[in-house]
Design an enzyme around this catalytic site. Structure first.
Site, PDB file in Angstrom:
ATOM      1  N   GLU A 255      -3.606 -16.661  -9.333  1.00 26.17           N
ATOM      2  CA  GLU A 255      -2.966 -16.069  -8.163  1.00 26.17           C
ATOM      3  C   GLU A 255      -2.713 -17.171  -7.127  1.00 26.17           C
ATOM      4  O   GLU A 255      -3.537 -18.061  -6.941  1.00 26.17           O
ATOM      5  CB  GLU A 255      -3.890 -14.994  -7.580  1.00 26.17           C
ATOM      6  CG  GLU A 255      -3.386 -14.335  -6.307  1.00 26.17           C
ATOM      7  CD  GLU A 255      -4.453 -13.466  -5.665  1.00 26.17           C
ATOM      8  OE1 GLU A 255      -4.077 -12.436  -5.088  1.00 26.17           O
ATOM      9  OE2 GLU A 255      -5.653 -13.825  -5.738  1.00 26.17           O
TER      10      GLU A 255
ATOM     11  N   LYS B  53       1.403  -7.011  -7.753  1.00 30.11           N
ATOM     12  CA  LYS B  53       0.061  -6.484  -7.513  1.00 30.11           C
ATOM     13  C   LYS B  53       0.146  -5.074  -6.940  1.00 30.11           C
ATOM     14  O   LYS B  53       0.796  -4.837  -5.918  1.00 30.11           O
ATOM     15  CB  LYS B  53      -0.682  -7.428  -6.552  1.00 30.11           C
ATOM     16  CG  LYS B  53      -2.169  -7.194  -6.445  1.00 30.11           C
ATOM     17  CD  LYS B  53      -2.789  -8.299  -5.588  1.00 30.11           C
ATOM     18  CE  LYS B  53      -4.301  -8.228  -5.528  1.00 30.11           C
ATOM     19  NZ  LYS B  53      -4.850  -9.341  -4.722  1.00 30.11           N
TER      20      LYS B  53
ATOM     21  N   CYS C 220      -6.805 -10.547  -9.236  1.00 25.03           N
ATOM     22  CA  CYS C 220      -7.911 -10.779  -8.301  1.00 25.03           C
ATOM     23  C   CYS C 220      -8.569  -9.475  -7.862  1.00 25.03           C
ATOM     24  O   CYS C 220      -9.388  -8.905  -8.570  1.00 25.03           O
ATOM     25  CB  CYS C 220      -7.402 -11.596  -7.107  1.00 25.03           C
ATOM     26  SG  CYS C 220      -8.718 -12.395  -6.148  1.00 25.03           S
TER      27      CYS C 220
END
Length: 567
Positions: free
Chosen positions: A309, A374, A424
């Site tokens: 990321e 995301k 993440c």
């Protein structure tokens, strides 16, 4: 008349009211009287904390919940007392678990978040006192614990699952239960074991204190606590062969080689835009080193390469220079590169810099072909809820990003491989990895950026990936900017990992798996049953106690017939 005088003296009213010093002495005596319970509640919180990485003492989570069971079943513990002890346990747990948050935004948000999370433990403590008189309290306590973990993982602003007890068990014997029911089932098993052991010890100790004649006629009531522990052990034994077989790589699933690149970040000396370019350059450089090793035979040719990321905070779609650098890396390694980038979202402007936290599949020669935006973005970090309100309360509000959530299926296609992406923060949430696998992911990737946090946080996040591997019977590749990057087998063991703050790559063979575990198929249903168990405990207590609040709140002292603390 004497009763009236005594009451006046006790309440501090009337001519003979005691001075303030006397009231303070009584308050101090009350604290001393509760010192043992307060101390045990704090020890329970600390024991929960050290069950997580970097300590990883998984067994202390069982001890912690057993200690909480002892505190909350004492006849002297009221509903408000249970809330207070639960709050102390929560603070002793979350304050030392979450200090990495302060590195970015300071101490106040860290402590505020810790307090907010401790409120859920306080709620558990209060409700546990309500239900403790219902026979079989270890089962109901475990259900309540599952319910409060579900609640804190849901509200507010989408919840904060960090600290779910199941994630502390990645080095413990209960981890195979994740194959059956994911993190919620592991948490329930830990709670049931802890509370069952507490009930077992309390019952045997109480039986031993009785006289010999009573002991001979009334054996200790250990059936329910023993059954609780037995069920946990039986479930673990049933799941273990499946998990062990997957970890050994048995089966005919096709093997592929994947690489994770950890480029590292400059720690000092660059202004913001220069540092973003340096991070991109670091990942390009490390990928070129991997390509050199492949050509020289020191490393196998990967089918795909996973960058972290924020490996390109410079939008590679809008910035030709960034695009050229990524294309150079993809061409050198001759494989698609999954690039973690910040990409402008529709409606982007200087005054409203809305963006997507995106993983782009960057093919050699042709550029980007697929993407994952995301879907679960972090409140107060990647975006600020109620921005107009919170920006007036703290100067830290301006540091929050303008990221928008994506709406994809969590899967990208890279070299023909369906890769599930949990970027993440997303890996903490049960639904993210589950939806990716149910949508066809045969491999899970966790691109992360922990550069603004510390190693303890990265170790904890690695534990999340390890549980996801067992939960969904998938190999998991974690790629971090600064570490810890890792390749994880389906039994949760780490096949390879990098150090902290180093430039490195991992190049390992994994297997592409398609089978769905019980946790993948039925995880939400299993969690619903566990939560319903906790809710039904409260409803059962209302019927058993005759009202929602126990007798202590209704002005009558509990008697031996009330069964306070009985298992």
């Amino acid at each position: 008349m004497a009763d009236t005088v005594d009451t006046a003296a006790e309440t501090g009213t009337g001519a003979d009211a005691p001075p303030a010093a006397s009231r303070w002495r009584r308050l101090g005596q009350g604290i001393v009287d509760r010192l043992a319970l307060v101390s045990v509640a704090i020890v329970a919180g600390l024991a929960l904390c050290v069950s997580f990485p970097p300590f990883g003492w998984w067994f202390t989570a069982i001890l912690a919940l057993g200690l909480m069971g002892w505190v909350l079943t004492r006849p002297s513990t009221t509903v408000m007392g249970g809330a207070g002890y639960g709050l102390l346990t929560g603070l002793a747990f979350y304050v030392p678990l979450l200090p990495w948050i302060s590195g970015l935004v300071g101490a106040a948000p860290w402590l505020a978040l810790s307090f907010a999370e401790a409120l859920f433990t306080a709620l558990f403590g209060a409700l546990a006192v309500v239900v403790r008189r219902v026979p079989g309290w270890p089962v109901w306590f475990a259900g309540l614990w599952s319910a409060q973990e579900w609640l804190k993982s849901t509200v507010p602003f989408g919840g904060f699952p960090w600290g779910v007890v199941g994630f502390s068990q990645t080095d413990g014997p209960l981890l195979p239960l994740a194959y059956l029911g994911g993190a919620p089932l592991v948490s329930f098993a830990v709670a049931l074991t802890g509370f069952g052991l507490a009930a077992l010890v309390l019952e045997i100790a109480g039986w031993w204190r009785r006289d010999a004649a009573t002991r001979a006629t009334r054996p200790p009531a250990v059936v329910i606590p023993g059954l609780c522990i037995t069920l946990v052990l039986l479930g673990t034994a049933l799941a273990w062969p499946h998990v062990r077989k997957a970890g050994l790589g048995a089966g005919d699933e096709p093997p592929v080689t994947v690489a994770a690149v950890q480029g590292n970040v400059p720690r000092l000396g660059l202004e913001f835009n220069a540092q973003r370019r340096a991070v991109l350059d670091n990942h390009v450089r490390e990928t070129l080193r991997l390509a050199d090793d492949v050509r020289s035979g020191r490393a196998p040719q990967p089918m795909l390469v996973i960058w972290p990321e924020n490996s390109s905070d410079i939008d590679p779609i809008a910035n030709d220079d960034a695009a050229q650098e990524i294309s150079k890396a993809a061409a050198a390694i001759n494989a698609p590169v999954l690039v973690g980038g910040v990409v402008a979202a529709p409606g982007y402007s200087r005054d409203n810099p809305v963006s997507n936290n995106t993983v782009l599949v960057w093919n050699p020669g042709t550029g980007p072909s697929d993407r994952h935006d995301k879907r679960i973005v972090q409140p107060f970090g990647e975006y600020l809820p109620w921005r107009g309100f919170f920006s007036k309360l703290s100067s830290y509000a301006d540091r929050a990003g303008y990221f928008l959530p994506g709406d994809g299926d969590g899967v990208v296609q890279a070299a023909g491989v369906p890769v599930g992406i949990t970027t993440c923060w997303e890996v903490i949430f049960d639904r993210a990895a589950r939806e990716s696998v149910r949508n066809g992911a045969q491999l899970l990737a966790v691109p992360s950026n922990n550069a603004t946090f510390d190693q303890a946080m990265s170790e904890q996040q690695l534990a999340f990936g390890r549980l996801r591997a067992v939960e969904h019977d998938r190999y998991v590749v974690v790629s971090g900017t600064t570490g810890i990057s890792a390749v994880i087998a389906p039994d949760g063991h780490v096949m390879a990992r990098t150090g902290w703050f180093e430039s490195a790559y991992l190049d390992k063979q994994v297997r592409l798996k398609t089978a769905l575990t019980p946790a993948t198929r039925f995880g939400p249903l299993i969690e619903a049953v566990l939560v319903a168990l906790g809710v039904s405990a409260v409803l059962g207590a209302m019927l058993h106690n005759g009202a929602f609040v126990p007798t202590r709140w209704r002005g009558r002292k509990p008697t031996s017939d009330d069964g306070e603390g009985a298992p």
